[in-house]
Write an enzyme that holds these catalytic residues in place. Structure first.
Site, PDB file in Angstrom:
ATOM      1  CE1 TYR A  67      -3.433   2.837   0.791  1.00 54.46           C
ATOM      2  CE2 TYR A  67      -1.927   3.429   2.567  1.00 54.46           C
ATOM      3  CZ  TYR A  67      -3.013   3.728   1.757  1.00 54.46           C
ATOM      4  OH  TYR A  67      -3.665   4.920   1.919  1.00 54.46           O
ATOM      5  N   PRO A  96       1.090  14.711   3.291  1.00 56.91           N
ATOM      6  CG  PRO A  96      -0.809  15.477   2.178  1.00 56.91           C
ATOM      7  CD  PRO A  96       0.637  15.789   2.394  1.00 56.91           C
ATOM      8  CB  VAL A  97       0.889   9.362   4.176  1.00 54.54           C
ATOM      9  CG1 VAL A  97       0.745   7.881   3.819  1.00 54.54           C
ATOM     10  CG2 VAL A  97       2.140   9.942   3.521  1.00 54.54           C
ATOM     11  CE  LYS A 106       0.127  16.265  -1.606  1.00 52.04           C
ATOM     12  NZ  LYS A 106      -0.314  15.148  -2.451  1.00 52.04           N
ATOM     13  CG  HIS A 162      -2.387  11.258  -4.837  1.00 48.50           C
ATOM     14  ND1 HIS A 162      -3.096  12.273  -4.245  1.00 48.50           N
ATOM     15  CD2 HIS A 162      -2.615  10.167  -4.059  1.00 48.50           C
ATOM     16  CE1 HIS A 162      -3.728  11.817  -3.180  1.00 48.50           C
ATOM     17  NE2 HIS A 162      -3.442  10.539  -3.037  1.00 48.50           N
ATOM     18  NE  ARG A 217      -0.923   5.996  -2.974  1.00 50.65           N
ATOM     19  CZ  ARG A 217      -0.847   4.757  -2.501  1.00 50.65           C
ATOM     20  NH1 ARG A 217       0.232   4.020  -2.733  1.00 50.65           N
ATOM     21  NH2 ARG A 217      -1.841   4.239  -1.797  1.00 50.65           N
ATOM     22  CB  ILE A 270      11.177  14.447  -3.521  1.00 45.19           C
ATOM     23  CG1 ILE A 270      10.812  15.464  -4.603  1.00 45.19           C
ATOM     24  CG2 ILE A 270      12.368  14.933  -2.707  1.00 45.19           C
ATOM     25  CD1 ILE A 270      10.274  16.771  -4.066  1.00 45.19           C
ATOM     26  NE  ARG A 300       5.206   5.401  -2.760  1.00 48.95           N
ATOM     27  CZ  ARG A 300       4.627   6.104  -3.726  1.00 48.95           C
ATOM     28  NH1 ARG A 300       5.134   7.292  -4.065  1.00 48.95           N
ATOM     29  NH2 ARG A 300       3.557   5.647  -4.344  1.00 48.95           N
TER      30      ARG A 300
END
Length: 382
Positions: free
Chosen positions: A30, A83-84, A257, A281, A284, A315, A336
């Site tokens: 994920y 944000p994740v 964003k 994103h 994704r 990045i 990530r």
């Protein structure tokens, strides 16, 4: 060079490899995956790394500073935590770990609407410095209530998201039962048993929930009903009609964003936004789209004097931050990289990853003879 990080893991790739061994396969995939065939996920980083920088070795150098001013606030580095969603599923309590680390290092932390800690808790941990990213609700009443909570929590920046008109098609997540609605199948349960540290931390902190949305979710809602709740509650496609009331209501800085075109950049300026984050994103959403570095360079050149232009997606390291800023970004964000760090090292992961990135970026600046982050464009090889 002062080493303030765990020298067993001196790169983001080391943290990624460690994270893969520490968390269940469904959680790692994920975090790690893109959409469709991962074409844009791979393109994001590979094309960013085609950017080359020019050093000046014979010029007098007074030293380099990572400090960067954004929206009138001086941060200690030109990068922040993006944000994740579902962070607590990837590593238990990870949004709180990262919010604390961001505060200690004086960099921005952006809380997602669909992550696993609340606006109020993030504000408490950062003394009102956390940014908040809003998924657009279908009902004005819900939108207004969430925005009022962000205002009460003293969030300095509200980020609205424009690149999720539909959820990305992610084959890994579908196979792993992490589509909407998510489900824990036997395979996932066995994977969790194989990662005892992750399982014990999950038991300690509890099953992750959408804490921001908890006040609005019907009591007794189970996972089989979650997909319908999300579809009924949020409408991801933004337009002028949806943005104007937010701009009127929100008195702080407003950022959009997901901008990936000149047309959207112009619209953001026309609607009175304060900043844009050029983003796809993290690869994704649209596998056939451009890498983020491609539109960034032309958007920054054309509109950088009218609006703050930032970048995320692709990045991964200090040199990557330098490449993005040399290409015109005023600030950068990573998702990530920080999640690899916290998944690999738990409570120490946030501080380790920020320290590592600062050390890498400082080395690049000293090598280039780049004294401030504003000077990066002067070192771009065109």
């Amino acid at each position: 060079m002062a080493m303030k990080f765990d020298t067993r893991y001196p790169s983001i790739d080391d943290l990624r490899a460690r994270a893969q061994k520490k968390i269940p396969k469904f959680a790692f995939e994920y975090l790690d995956g893109g959409c469709n065939e991962d074409v844009n996920l791979i393109r994001n980083t590979s094309e960013l790394r085609d950017v080359q920088l020019k050093p000046n070795y014979l010029r007098a150098h007074k030293g380099s500073s990572l400090k960067t001013n954004l929206f009138g606030i001086e941060y200690d580095a030109p990068f922040g935590i993006a944000p994740v969603g579902l962070q607590g599923l990837i590593w238990p309590n990870s949004p709180e770990i990262l919010a604390k680390a961001a505060f200690e290092h004086n960099i921005p932390f952006i809380l997602s609407t669909v992550t696993t800690t609340s606006i109020e808790r993030a504000s408490e941990l950062t003394e009102g410095k956390a940014w908040f990213q809003l998924y657009h609700p279908t009902e004005d009443k819900l939108r207004d209530d969430i925005i009022k909570r962000a205002e009460a929590a003293e969030c300095p920046v509200l980020v609205i998201l424009c690149d999720v008109p539909t959820f990305g098609f992610r084959p890994r997540d579908i196979r792993n039962g992490l589509a909407m609605p998510p489900k824990m199948n036997l395979t996932n349960i066995l994977q969790a048993f194989g990662r005892p540290d992750w399982s014990l931390q999950t038991l300690k902190h509890g099953i992750p929930n959408f804490e921001v949305l908890k006040p609005y979710m019907p009591k007794g809602l189970d996972l089989t009903q979650l997909g319908k709740f999300m579809d009924d509650t949020f409408s991801g496609r933004l337009n002028e009609e949806k943005i104007k009331p937010i701009r009127d209501m929100w008195k702080g800085k407003l950022v959009i964003k997901g901008v990936a075109s000149h047309e959207d950049a112009e619209e953001a300026i026309r609607l009175g936004l304060d900043g844009i984050i050029v983003s796809n994103h993290g690869g994704r959403q649209l596998d056939a789209g451009e890498s983020t570095i491609k539109p960034l360079s032309t958007i920054a050149e054309k509109y950088g004097d009218q609006i703050e232009v930032m970048m995320d997606s692709g990045i991964r390291s200090g040199p990557d931050v330098a490449r993005a800023m040399a290409s015109g970004a005023k600030f950068t964000f990573m998702g990530r990289s920080f999640m690899y760090g916290v998944s690999a090292l738990g409570n120490a992961g946030g501080n380790h990853t920020i320290s590592l990135l600062k050390t890498e970026l400082q080395q690049v600046m000293d090598q280039l003879c780049c004294e401030t982050t504003r000077d990066f464009p002067n070192h771009l090889v065109k």
